[in-house]
Design a protein around this motif. Sequence first.
Motif, mmCIF file in Angstrom:
data_model
loop_
_atom_site.group_PDB
_atom_site.id
_atom_site.type_symbol
_atom_site.label_atom_id
_atom_site.label_comp_id
_atom_site.label_asym_id
_atom_site.label_seq_id
_atom_site.Cartn_x
_atom_site.Cartn_y
_atom_site.Cartn_z
ATOM 1 N N ARG A 1 0.511 -3.052 -0.483
ATOM 2 C CA ARG A 1 0.375 -2.384 0.813
ATOM 3 C C ARG A 1 -0.482 -1.136 0.681
ATOM 4 N N GLU A 2 -0.241 -0.365 -0.378
ATOM 5 C CA GLU A 2 -1.044 0.833 -0.604
ATOM 6 C C GLU A 2 -2.487 0.471 -0.955
ATOM 7 N N ARG B 1 -4.235 -0.340 2.268
ATOM 8 C CA ARG B 1 -4.408 0.867 3.075
ATOM 9 C C ARG B 1 -5.550 1.726 2.551
ATOM 10 N N LYS C 1 -9.942 3.076 3.501
ATOM 11 C CA LYS C 1 -10.219 4.502 3.652
ATOM 12 C C LYS C 1 -11.221 5.038 2.643
#
Length: 229
Positions: free
Chosen positions: A88-89, A92, A96
């Motif tokens: 998940r990280e 994410r 970015k």
Amino acid sequence: MNDSMSIPHLIMSASTVVQLVMLILVIGSILSWVVIFQRTFVLRRARRAHQSFEERFWSGVDLNELYRETPSEQETLGAEHVFRAGFREFNRLMAKTKSADAILDGVQRSMRVAWSREEERLTLHLVFLATVASASPYIGLFGTVWGIMGSFQSLSMAQQATLATVAPWIAEALIATAMGLFAAIPAVIFYNRLSSESDRMLGKYEDFAEEFHSILHRNLQGRSEAGAA
């Protein structure tokens, strides 16, 4: 055996302090067995969940698909929890930044947090077992000392010193010692066993996190090389 020297009679006729010591030891023993059975169930479930997840993970399934198949983070266990937190990280941070180091550092931090939560879950209440294992003999010894003191007081007030005068006091004192050992021995055995199994499972989770980190590192390298080409 004389009824006056039977264990139930000795317990019922013991002094209030010794009875209180026995009650504490009985409660500690019962609670320690509750913890033993509950922790054994948790560790058995963790082993099965880890084996099932590793089979899926190393089967060659796409990581995105595996991530979608995993339940919510509150329902995941062990390596599956570590995987979900790390991936998940990863997704994410991919949206970015283009820095591979920043992405991998973030993934590692997330997996470390997930691993810490798994450590807390696996070792829950083991401190209580350690406390029962270490304190019960001393609590029983306190009851023994109190019973021996009562026997000497009884002896000092008796006109004729006989074994019958002090035997009940000594017997109830020894029962307190035996109950302390009865509570402590299973607690220390299962504390060592459950701690060892918990450490083994946490080691497997840590190994998985390192392997998963390496996979993501190779993934990022492949993408950067493909972008450069």
